[in-house]
Scaffold this active site. Sequence first.
Site, PDB file in Angstrom:
ATOM      1  N   TRP A 183      -7.083  -8.263   9.819  1.00  0.00           N
ATOM      2  CA  TRP A 183      -6.377  -7.736   8.655  1.00  0.00           C
ATOM      3  C   TRP A 183      -5.114  -8.572   8.466  1.00  0.00           C
ATOM      4  O   TRP A 183      -4.363  -8.797   9.417  1.00  0.00           O
ATOM      5  CB  TRP A 183      -5.986  -6.259   8.820  1.00  0.00           C
ATOM      6  N   GLU A 224     -10.960  -6.864   7.016  1.00  0.00           N
ATOM      7  CA  GLU A 224     -10.467  -5.586   6.453  1.00  0.00           C
ATOM      8  C   GLU A 224      -9.711  -5.802   5.144  1.00  0.00           C
ATOM      9  O   GLU A 224      -8.618  -6.380   5.133  1.00  0.00           O
ATOM     10  CB  GLU A 224      -9.541  -4.911   7.474  1.00  0.00           C
ATOM     11  N   LYS A 226      -7.829  -4.512   1.434  1.00  0.00           N
ATOM     12  CA  LYS A 226      -6.800  -3.526   1.082  1.00  0.00           C
ATOM     13  C   LYS A 226      -6.516  -3.635  -0.418  1.00  0.00           C
ATOM     14  O   LYS A 226      -6.611  -4.720  -0.988  1.00  0.00           O
ATOM     15  CB  LYS A 226      -5.552  -3.833   1.909  1.00  0.00           C
ATOM     16  N   ASP A 257     -11.208   0.923   5.460  1.00  0.00           N
ATOM     17  CA  ASP A 257     -10.094   1.775   5.868  1.00  0.00           C
ATOM     18  C   ASP A 257      -9.913   2.845   4.795  1.00  0.00           C
ATOM     19  O   ASP A 257      -9.763   2.528   3.600  1.00  0.00           O
ATOM     20  CB  ASP A 257      -8.827   0.904   6.020  1.00  0.00           C
ATOM     21  N   HIS A 260      -7.215   2.474   2.120  1.00  0.00           N
ATOM     22  CA  HIS A 260      -7.057   1.194   1.432  1.00  0.00           C
ATOM     23  C   HIS A 260      -7.665   1.120   0.044  1.00  0.00           C
ATOM     24  O   HIS A 260      -7.960   0.035  -0.451  1.00  0.00           O
ATOM     25  CB  HIS A 260      -7.637   0.074   2.308  1.00  0.00           C
ATOM     26  N   HIS A 284     -12.000   2.363   9.635  1.00  0.00           N
ATOM     27  CA  HIS A 284     -10.657   2.771  10.027  1.00  0.00           C
ATOM     28  C   HIS A 284     -10.442   4.140   9.401  1.00  0.00           C
ATOM     29  O   HIS A 284     -10.147   4.253   8.211  1.00  0.00           O
ATOM     30  CB  HIS A 284      -9.603   1.778   9.525  1.00  0.00           C
ATOM     31  N   ASP A 292      -1.158   4.531   0.895  1.00  0.00           N
ATOM     32  CA  ASP A 292      -1.719   4.203   2.210  1.00  0.00           C
ATOM     33  C   ASP A 292      -0.708   4.569   3.293  1.00  0.00           C
ATOM     34  O   ASP A 292      -0.170   3.717   3.983  1.00  0.00           O
ATOM     35  CB  ASP A 292      -2.049   2.700   2.234  1.00  0.00           C
ATOM     36  N   ASP A 294      -0.997   6.355   6.054  1.00  0.00           N
ATOM     37  CA  ASP A 294      -1.452   6.413   7.450  1.00  0.00           C
ATOM     38  C   ASP A 294      -1.042   7.704   8.146  1.00  0.00           C
ATOM     39  O   ASP A 294      -0.484   7.681   9.246  1.00  0.00           O
ATOM     40  CB  ASP A 294      -0.960   5.177   8.229  1.00  0.00           C
ATOM     41  N   ASP A 324      -7.024   4.720  12.417  1.00  0.00           N
ATOM     42  CA  ASP A 324      -5.886   3.881  12.053  1.00  0.00           C
ATOM     43  C   ASP A 324      -4.851   4.713  11.301  1.00  0.00           C
ATOM     44  O   ASP A 324      -4.992   4.950  10.103  1.00  0.00           O
ATOM     45  CB  ASP A 324      -6.347   2.693  11.189  1.00  0.00           C
TER      46      ASP A 324
HETATM   47  C1  LIG Z   1      -2.110  -1.991  12.541  1.00  0.00           C
HETATM   48  C2  LIG Z   1      -3.409  -2.202  11.822  1.00  0.00           C
HETATM   49  O1  LIG Z   1      -3.933  -3.440  12.034  1.00  0.00           O
HETATM   50  C3  LIG Z   1      -3.227  -1.983  10.350  1.00  0.00           C
HETATM   51  O2  LIG Z   1      -2.972  -0.615  10.189  1.00  0.00           O
HETATM   52  C4  LIG Z   1      -4.388  -2.382   9.452  1.00  0.00           C
HETATM   53  O3  LIG Z   1      -5.622  -2.049   9.999  1.00  0.00           O
HETATM   54  C5  LIG Z   1      -4.169  -1.718   8.151  1.00  0.00           C
HETATM   55  O4  LIG Z   1      -4.859  -0.811   7.845  1.00  0.00           O
HETATM   56  C6  LIG Z   1      -3.049  -2.170   7.302  1.00  0.00           C
HETATM   57  O5  LIG Z   1      -2.851  -1.351   6.235  1.00  0.00           O
HETATM   58 MN   LIG Z   2      -6.705  -0.329   8.856  1.00  0.00          MN
END
Ligand SMILES: C[C@H](O)[C@H](O)[C@@H](O)C(=O)CO
Ligand SMILES: [Mn+2]
Length: 416
Positions: A183, A224, A226, A257, A260, A284, A292, A294, A324
């Site tokens: 990523w 990955e 986004k 993810d 994303h 993820h 996003d 998290d 994630d």
């Molecule tokens: C820390 C990770 O690599 C990161 O969260 C990545 O996977 C991601 O989702 C970035 O938005």
């Molecule tokens: Mn991710």
Amino acid sequence: MADTAFHSARQRYADLGVDVDAALSRLAGISISLHCWQGDDVTGFESSSQSLGGGIAVTGSYPGKARNPAELREDLDKALSLIPGSHRLNLHASYGEFGGVKVDRDQIDVSHFAGWIDWARSRRMGLDFNPTFFSHPLAADGFTIAHSDDGIRGFWVRHGQICRKIGAAMGAALGSPTVTNVWIPDGYKDTPVDRLAPRRRLEDSLDRIFAEPLSPAHNLDAVEPKLFGLGSESYVVGSHEFYLGYAIRRGKLMCLDAGHYHPTETIADKLTSVLMSVDRVLLHVSRGVRWDSDHVVTLNEELLAISHELVRNDLLGRVHIGMDYFDASINRVAAWVIGARNVLKSLLIALLEPTERLRQVELNRDLTARLAILEECKSLPWGAVWDEYCRRQSTPVGQSWLDEVRAYEQLVLSKR
Ligand SMILES: C[C@H](O)[C@H](O)[C@@H](O)C(=O)CO
Ligand SMILES: [Mn+2]
């Protein structure tokens, strides 16, 4: 000893044609990759630790975060003891053990991960891996392997190449392939003039990173995409379309993810489409709140939809499940446990669904029955089955795991 609630739940499911014991043994075979970075707010252990970059952000200041590999492993051990089943650990390159010496990202090697490999081996766990393309002076302007400066791009390409080899060495040492996931944060805050050139550079860099053939028994490459990040709101080089095309053309795993995509888009609906054209997917599992963000994964509709897709379409053998998210506003060990237990609960609920019956009514165009049964399934006694699963796996039943986290907080985290 199984309790009466479990016995009556098992009978209720049997009446619907669902074999509870078969569902529990399938669940026991599913591993989730726990993300190391929840344990220390994505800080890592490099000697000249930079503030978090790459357009991702951790908020909160809950005390007791892990400050070194030994503390992170201790916290992971505690979390793993509260999560039923056998799982994996997902490491970032910035979590190597560098002995207080500055080792730049293009100089790291597998020796810096020997402690992690030993730890994983002694617990019969597999490792997954990620090059760290952020929180570094050479990523400060928001570009890495798509950079227009050949020197900077070369540095990050070398990092990517090294990380694949480290991933393969981990996989070989542990007898289970490492998923090494790329990523990158590359993108622009404001509208670019040239959207094409950075994507051409990204493709060239990825080809260089992936050039050396590695055994899939040791390493599996994932990419990955986004939609946007903080500071890359207008343009992300590695978009969904870019990576989907790349993964198909080059035979790579596609990472999806959950945070994303546009907030109204769900990755559950993408799984069967993407898996028409790629062999394997890396998930993820995350939770975006408005963006996003998290957040810790909860047992919400989106998570249930993902698990239903995996189970109904028999995709568990082709999908690697990782988590994630990073929340520093609550106990970090609890954050792992809550998310992982929720992922497992959602899988159990899906495994307990009378799917064949539902498929049949759908084929018969009885869409009324489909909706009615799906809604009735929501109140089936899966909770009693989950409790029994925790019992069989010798992990705490119900919220009693929280008492263990509180005791650990008193004994260990509060002393940091
Ligand atoms: C820390 C990770 O690599 C990161 O969260 C990545 O996977 C991601 O989702 C970035 O938005
Ligand atoms: Mn991710």
